[in-house]
Design a protein around this motif. Sequence first.
Motif, PDB file in Angstrom:
ATOM      1  N   PHE A   1      -0.635  -1.967 -12.966  1.00 57.16           N
ATOM      2  CA  PHE A   1       0.237  -1.359 -12.277  1.00 57.16           C
ATOM      3  C   PHE A   1       0.937  -2.308 -11.992  1.00 57.16           C
ATOM      4  N   ASP A   2       1.670  -2.525 -11.906  1.00 55.54           N
ATOM      5  CA  ASP A   2       1.873  -3.897 -11.266  1.00 55.54           C
ATOM      6  C   ASP A   2       2.526  -3.556  -9.225  1.00 55.54           C
ATOM      7  N   MET A   3       2.564  -4.018  -8.565  1.00 52.03           N
ATOM      8  CA  MET A   3       2.517  -3.091  -7.423  1.00 52.03           C
ATOM      9  C   MET A   3       4.069  -4.274  -6.732  1.00 52.03           C
ATOM     10  N   ALA A   4       4.759  -3.848  -5.892  1.00 50.38           N
ATOM     11  CA  ALA A   4       6.019  -4.594  -5.102  1.00 50.38           C
ATOM     12  C   ALA A   4       4.947  -4.905  -3.722  1.00 50.38           C
ATOM     13  N   GLY A   5       5.002  -6.305  -3.450  1.00 47.41           N
ATOM     14  CA  GLY A   5       4.902  -7.319  -2.457  1.00 47.41           C
ATOM     15  C   GLY A   5       4.740  -6.270  -1.549  1.00 47.41           C
ATOM     16  N   HIS A   6       6.207  -5.790  -1.227  1.00 50.54           N
ATOM     17  CA  HIS A   6       7.088  -6.447  -0.123  1.00 50.54           C
ATOM     18  C   HIS A   6       5.671  -5.350   0.747  1.00 50.54           C
ATOM     19  N   PRO A   7       5.775  -5.105   1.961  1.00 50.04           N
ATOM     20  CA  PRO A   7       5.235  -4.664   3.210  1.00 50.04           C
ATOM     21  C   PRO A   7       6.122  -2.741   3.016  1.00 50.04           C
ATOM     22  N   PHE A   8       6.949  -3.097   3.192  1.00 45.40           N
ATOM     23  CA  PHE A   8       7.750  -1.977   2.958  1.00 45.40           C
ATOM     24  C   PHE A   8       6.550  -0.734   2.203  1.00 45.40           C
TER      25      PHE A   8
ATOM     26  N   THR B   1      10.371  -5.594  -7.446  1.00 44.65           N
ATOM     27  CA  THR B   1      10.106  -3.837  -8.290  1.00 44.65           C
ATOM     28  C   THR B   1       9.571  -2.916  -6.303  1.00 44.65           C
ATOM     29  N   ILE B   2      10.029  -1.970  -7.111  1.00 41.71           N
ATOM     30  CA  ILE B   2      10.224  -0.857  -6.336  1.00 41.71           C
ATOM     31  C   ILE B   2       9.224   0.220  -6.415  1.00 41.71           C
ATOM     32  N   GLY B   3       7.861  -0.329  -5.519  1.00 39.53           N
ATOM     33  CA  GLY B   3       6.800   0.755  -5.395  1.00 39.53           C
ATOM     34  C   GLY B   3       5.959  -0.085  -6.408  1.00 39.53           C
ATOM     35  N   ILE B   4       5.555   1.193  -7.601  1.00 41.11           N
ATOM     36  CA  ILE B   4       5.160   0.517  -8.381  1.00 41.11           C
ATOM     37  C   ILE B   4       5.793   0.646 -10.479  1.00 41.11           C
ATOM     38  N   ASP B   5       5.400  -0.641 -11.234  1.00 39.14           N
ATOM     39  CA  ASP B   5       5.949  -1.101 -12.004  1.00 39.14           C
ATOM     40  C   ASP B   5       4.640  -0.651 -13.099  1.00 39.14           C
ATOM     41  N   TYR B   6       4.581   0.486 -14.276  1.00 35.77           N
ATOM     42  CA  TYR B   6       3.594   0.599 -15.282  1.00 35.77           C
ATOM     43  C   TYR B   6       4.127   0.869 -16.311  1.00 35.77           C
ATOM     44  N   GLY B   7       2.968   0.379 -17.138  1.00 38.46           N
ATOM     45  CA  GLY B   7       3.227  -0.549 -17.747  1.00 38.46           C
ATOM     46  C   GLY B   7       2.115   0.357 -19.350  1.00 38.46           C
ATOM     47  N   VAL B   8       1.766  -0.025 -20.310  1.00 40.42           N
ATOM     48  CA  VAL B   8       0.371   0.122 -21.340  1.00 40.42           C
ATOM     49  C   VAL B   8       0.435  -0.817 -22.436  1.00 40.42           C
ATOM     50  N   THR B   9      -0.445  -1.819 -22.589  1.00 38.64           N
ATOM     51  CA  THR B   9       0.191  -2.891 -23.748  1.00 38.64           C
ATOM     52  C   THR B   9      -0.902  -2.497 -24.016  1.00 38.64           C
TER      53      THR B   9
END
Length: 273
Positions: free
Chosen positions: A70-77, A48-56
């Motif tokens: 809001f699906d967050m990226a886990g990488h510290p970057f 995931t790059i930064g954040i993935d957003y979705g509505v359900t």
Amino acid sequence: MEANVPKRKETRKSLRIKVISMGNAEVGKSCIIKRYCEKRFVPKYLATIGIDYGVTKVQVRDREIKVNIFDMAGHPFFYEVRNEFYKDTQGVILVYDVGQKDSFDALDAWLAEMKQELGPHGNMENVVFVVCANKIDCAKHRSVDESEGRLWAESRGFLYFETSAQTGEGINEMFQTFYSAIIDLCDNGGKRPPSSVGVGFTKEQADAIRRIRNSKDSWDILGVKPGATRDEVNKAYRKLAVLLHPDKCVAPGSEDAFKAVVNARTALLKNIK
Ligand code: GTP
Ligand code: MG
């Protein structure tokens, strides 16, 4: 008074909530969400790059809820990108990979990051957390067992589920229970209902189980110095046996800890005159 009736009904029916996912890179956050929302699994890793957003929209009990995920990226970057998304959250899906001990050890750091971003006025108490021990399909590589994960979660008042985004095991159950707990929180004015706070065991019991699990030998398990007398060993044993006896202690892992205490005492007494 009359005029309030339809309005109250409407708010009971539709609810809008915000949920975020947290956990190290590659533990399976995006796959868990995809498995639930799209009923499919993607074996190839797409970070995931930064954040993935979705509505359900989901139906839970008699309620329809609109979930902003809001699906967050886990990488510290990506810290700078995700840090602003912690606020106004009702639910957190906290994920680790049961085959990667470091992803389990990192859970505390994830909580710390959220706490820091919420600032001194933020309140983590009134957020529903669900811990997903993910990738249970890879049983051969498992390095964090169920009782260890469950103890970590339940001692903090968090929900705990064993999941596999690959097979789908535990996923629906996890989301239903999670959303249900969020509805209870919203119905309770945004505060965690008192019934969900009690964990059924004490911090002393949880700490003792953790300490015993990390002990390197029998002395360590009983918490006595090498060379201790029979009396000292028996005294330490009695204290732990009362604390962890399976009839009295419901904390995850208490049975194994109790057995370890019994075995440690037997082993030590064999060699002490
Ligand atoms: P970031 O977006 O980088 O933070 O990672 P993530 O936590 O979203 O991980 P993602 O869902 O992208 O999954 C990472 C890798 O693990 C992928 O190759 C997935 O196919 C795999 N994976 C995810 N869940 C499972 C699972 O339950 N079992 C197995 N065997 N593999 C899984
Ligand atoms: Mg992801």
